[in-house]
Design a protein around this motif. Structure first.
Motif, PDB file in Angstrom:
ATOM      1  N   GLN A  25       0.853  -1.556   0.349  1.00  6.32           N
ATOM      2  CA  GLN A  25      -0.019   0.205  -0.051  1.00  6.32           C
ATOM      3  C   GLN A  25       1.147   1.082  -0.122  1.00  6.32           C
ATOM      4  O   GLN A  25       0.526   2.183  -0.634  1.00  6.32           O
ATOM      5  CB  GLN A  25      -0.494   0.163   0.768  1.00  6.32           C
ATOM      6  CG  GLN A  25      -1.818  -1.051   0.783  1.00  6.32           C
ATOM      7  CD  GLN A  25      -2.755  -1.200   2.283  1.00  6.32           C
ATOM      8  OE1 GLN A  25      -2.654  -0.770   3.511  1.00  6.32           O
ATOM      9  NE2 GLN A  25      -3.862  -1.504   1.936  1.00  6.32           N
ATOM     10  N   THR A  26       1.458   1.273   0.501  1.00  4.41           N
ATOM     11  CA  THR A  26       2.590   3.021   0.577  1.00  4.41           C
ATOM     12  C   THR A  26       3.502   2.532  -0.714  1.00  4.41           C
ATOM     13  O   THR A  26       3.409   3.790  -0.657  1.00  4.41           O
ATOM     14  CB  THR A  26       3.809   2.082   2.255  1.00  4.41           C
ATOM     15  OG1 THR A  26       3.431   1.971   3.707  1.00  4.41           O
ATOM     16  CG2 THR A  26       4.678   3.312   2.043  1.00  4.41           C
ATOM     17  N   THR A  30      -0.573   5.881  -5.054  1.00  4.56           N
ATOM     18  CA  THR A  30      -0.793   7.209  -4.665  1.00  4.56           C
ATOM     19  C   THR A  30      -0.772   7.899  -3.135  1.00  4.56           C
ATOM     20  O   THR A  30      -1.748   6.856  -2.232  1.00  4.56           O
ATOM     21  CB  THR A  30      -1.398   8.347  -5.649  1.00  4.56           C
ATOM     22  OG1 THR A  30      -3.191   7.928  -5.204  1.00  4.56           O
ATOM     23  CG2 THR A  30      -1.094   8.244  -6.955  1.00  4.56           C
ATOM     24  N   LYS A  31      -0.538   8.788  -2.827  1.00  2.00           N
ATOM     25  CA  LYS A  31      -0.566   9.108  -1.381  1.00  2.00           C
ATOM     26  C   LYS A  31      -1.734   9.692  -1.396  1.00  2.00           C
ATOM     27  O   LYS A  31      -2.471   9.333  -1.820  1.00  2.00           O
ATOM     28  CB  LYS A  31       0.792  10.199  -0.759  1.00  2.00           C
ATOM     29  CG  LYS A  31       1.869   9.997  -0.847  1.00  2.00           C
ATOM     30  CD  LYS A  31       2.607   8.464  -0.148  1.00  2.00           C
ATOM     31  CE  LYS A  31       3.877   8.096  -0.220  1.00  2.00           C
ATOM     32  NZ  LYS A  31       4.310   7.180   0.366  1.00  2.00           N
ATOM     33  N   VAL A  41      -0.408  11.385   3.362  1.00  4.18           N
ATOM     34  CA  VAL A  41       0.488  10.492   4.147  1.00  4.18           C
ATOM     35  C   VAL A  41      -0.175   9.138   3.401  1.00  4.18           C
ATOM     36  O   VAL A  41      -0.551   9.038   2.318  1.00  4.18           O
ATOM     37  CB  VAL A  41      -0.929  10.102   5.042  1.00  4.18           C
ATOM     38  CG1 VAL A  41      -0.521  10.618   6.619  1.00  4.18           C
ATOM     39  CG2 VAL A  41      -1.372   9.995   5.208  1.00  4.18           C
ATOM     40  N   PRO A  42       0.479   7.619   3.536  1.00  3.78           N
ATOM     41  CA  PRO A  42       0.842   6.436   2.910  1.00  3.78           C
ATOM     42  C   PRO A  42      -0.661   5.721   3.016  1.00  3.78           C
ATOM     43  O   PRO A  42      -1.453   6.440   4.131  1.00  3.78           O
ATOM     44  CB  PRO A  42       1.872   5.320   3.330  1.00  3.78           C
ATOM     45  CG  PRO A  42       2.820   6.299   3.542  1.00  3.78           C
ATOM     46  CD  PRO A  42       1.973   7.302   4.160  1.00  3.78           C
ATOM     47  N   ASP A  43      -1.702   5.860   1.583  1.00 11.50           N
ATOM     48  CA  ASP A  43      -2.936   5.462   1.727  1.00 11.50           C
ATOM     49  C   ASP A  43      -2.334   3.838   2.296  1.00 11.50           C
ATOM     50  O   ASP A  43      -1.808   3.235   2.826  1.00 11.50           O
ATOM     51  CB  ASP A  43      -2.836   4.990   0.469  1.00 11.50           C
ATOM     52  CG  ASP A  43      -4.720   5.447   0.282  1.00 11.50           C
ATOM     53  OD1 ASP A  43      -5.124   5.075   1.358  1.00 11.50           O
ATOM     54  OD2 ASP A  43      -5.553   5.397  -0.632  1.00 11.50           O
ATOM     55  N   GLY A  44      -4.006   3.719   2.131  1.00 11.30           N
ATOM     56  CA  GLY A  44      -4.279   2.081   2.932  1.00 11.30           C
ATOM     57  C   GLY A  44      -3.773   2.446   5.017  1.00 11.30           C
ATOM     58  O   GLY A  44      -5.002   2.998   5.401  1.00 11.30           O
ATOM     59  N   TYR A  45      -3.373   1.214   5.691  1.00 14.51           N
ATOM     60  CA  TYR A  45      -3.124   1.131   6.937  1.00 14.51           C
ATOM     61  C   TYR A  45      -2.321   2.910   7.253  1.00 14.51           C
ATOM     62  O   TYR A  45      -3.501   3.437   8.296  1.00 14.51           O
ATOM     63  CB  TYR A  45      -2.220   0.432   7.365  1.00 14.51           C
ATOM     64  CG  TYR A  45      -1.935   0.401   9.356  1.00 14.51           C
ATOM     65  CD1 TYR A  45      -2.519   0.352  10.181  1.00 14.51           C
ATOM     66  CD2 TYR A  45      -0.610   1.222   9.265  1.00 14.51           C
ATOM     67  CE1 TYR A  45      -1.981   0.567  10.997  1.00 14.51           C
ATOM     68  CE2 TYR A  45      -0.396   1.369  10.676  1.00 14.51           C
ATOM     69  CZ  TYR A  45      -1.377   0.782  11.349  1.00 14.51           C
ATOM     70  OH  TYR A  45      -1.040   1.269  13.071  1.00 14.51           O
ATOM     71  N   GLU A  88       7.184  -2.057  13.430  1.00 16.27           N
ATOM     72  CA  GLU A  88       8.128  -1.392  13.337  1.00 16.27           C
ATOM     73  C   GLU A  88       9.336  -2.142  12.691  1.00 16.27           C
ATOM     74  O   GLU A  88      10.514  -1.685  11.853  1.00 16.27           O
ATOM     75  CB  GLU A  88       8.942  -1.712  14.701  1.00 16.27           C
ATOM     76  CG  GLU A  88       9.157  -1.158  16.068  1.00 16.27           C
ATOM     77  CD  GLU A  88       9.187  -1.896  17.223  1.00 16.27           C
ATOM     78  OE1 GLU A  88      10.785  -2.075  17.865  1.00 16.27           O
ATOM     79  OE2 GLU A  88       8.657  -0.906  18.363  1.00 16.27           O
ATOM     80  N   SER A  89       9.491  -2.889  12.217  1.00 12.49           N
ATOM     81  CA  SER A  89       9.828  -4.017  10.446  1.00 12.49           C
ATOM     82  C   SER A  89       9.470  -3.152   9.763  1.00 12.49           C
ATOM     83  O   SER A  89       9.920  -2.828   8.951  1.00 12.49           O
ATOM     84  CB  SER A  89       9.708  -5.823  11.018  1.00 12.49           C
ATOM     85  OG  SER A  89       8.337  -6.189  10.815  1.00 12.49           O
ATOM     86  N   VAL A  90       8.146  -3.328   9.782  1.00 17.60           N
ATOM     87  CA  VAL A  90       7.887  -2.458   8.388  1.00 17.60           C
ATOM     88  C   VAL A  90       8.594  -0.558   8.082  1.00 17.60           C
ATOM     89  O   VAL A  90       8.892  -0.447   6.818  1.00 17.60           O
ATOM     90  CB  VAL A  90       5.580  -1.860   8.410  1.00 17.60           C
ATOM     91  CG1 VAL A  90       5.772  -1.419   7.191  1.00 17.60           C
ATOM     92  CG2 VAL A  90       5.170  -3.824   8.137  1.00 17.60           C
ATOM     93  N   VAL A  91       8.513   0.472   9.174  1.00 18.77           N
ATOM     94  CA  VAL A  91       9.278   1.487   8.806  1.00 18.77           C
ATOM     95  C   VAL A  91      10.016   1.168   8.513  1.00 18.77           C
ATOM     96  O   VAL A  91      10.801   1.737   8.086  1.00 18.77           O
ATOM     97  CB  VAL A  91       8.610   2.193  10.628  1.00 18.77           C
ATOM     98  CG1 VAL A  91       8.879   3.215  10.274  1.00 18.77           C
ATOM     99  CG2 VAL A  91       6.817   2.559  10.304  1.00 18.77           C
ATOM    100  N   ALA A  92      10.803   0.287   9.886  1.00 19.85           N
ATOM    101  CA  ALA A  92      12.273  -0.182   8.960  1.00 19.85           C
ATOM    102  C   ALA A  92      12.443  -0.594   7.495  1.00 19.85           C
ATOM    103  O   ALA A  92      13.828   0.397   6.736  1.00 19.85           O
ATOM    104  CB  ALA A  92      12.621  -0.832   9.863  1.00 19.85           C
TER     105      ALA A  92
END
Length: 98
Positions: A25-26, A30-31, A41-45, A88-92
């Motif tokens: 999604q990120t 599109t944002k 912000v990224p769409d979705g979650y 945390e792993s997704v953001v990293a």
């Protein structure tokens, strides 16, 4: 483990994990511009999280012409994702890509 399906604009992409869905999604959509404050912000979650952590439910309802069912559905998705995802792993991983 259940499959996760992207619900953005009828995309329908399925992933094995919620982390892969958030990454999809990120990076593949599109944002989203928040209709309450204008933040991009990224769409979705991440858009759902922004809306419900930064704004009141009433602001969301007014800005998006949403009803209580739309609020409930997004709150349930947010709760379900946060219960299963290693955010945390997704953001990293996303930070490493950018």
């Amino acid at each position: 483990m259940s499959a996760w399906r992207c619900g953005i604009d009828g995309c329908g992409t399925q992933t094995e994990t919620v982390e892969k869905l958030i990454h999809h999604q990120t990076t593949q959509h599109t944002k989203h511009e928040c209709q309450v404050c204008g933040t991009i912000v990224p769409d979705g979650y991440f858009a759902i999280r922004h809306a419900f952590e930064e704004h009141t439910r009433a602001e969301f309802v007014r800005a998006y012409d949403a009803d209580s069912e739309a609020v409930r559905r997004r709150e349930e998705l947010k709760t379900q994702i946060e219960a299963e995802a290693d955010l945390e792993s997704v953001v990293a991983e996303l930070d490493a890509v950018n």
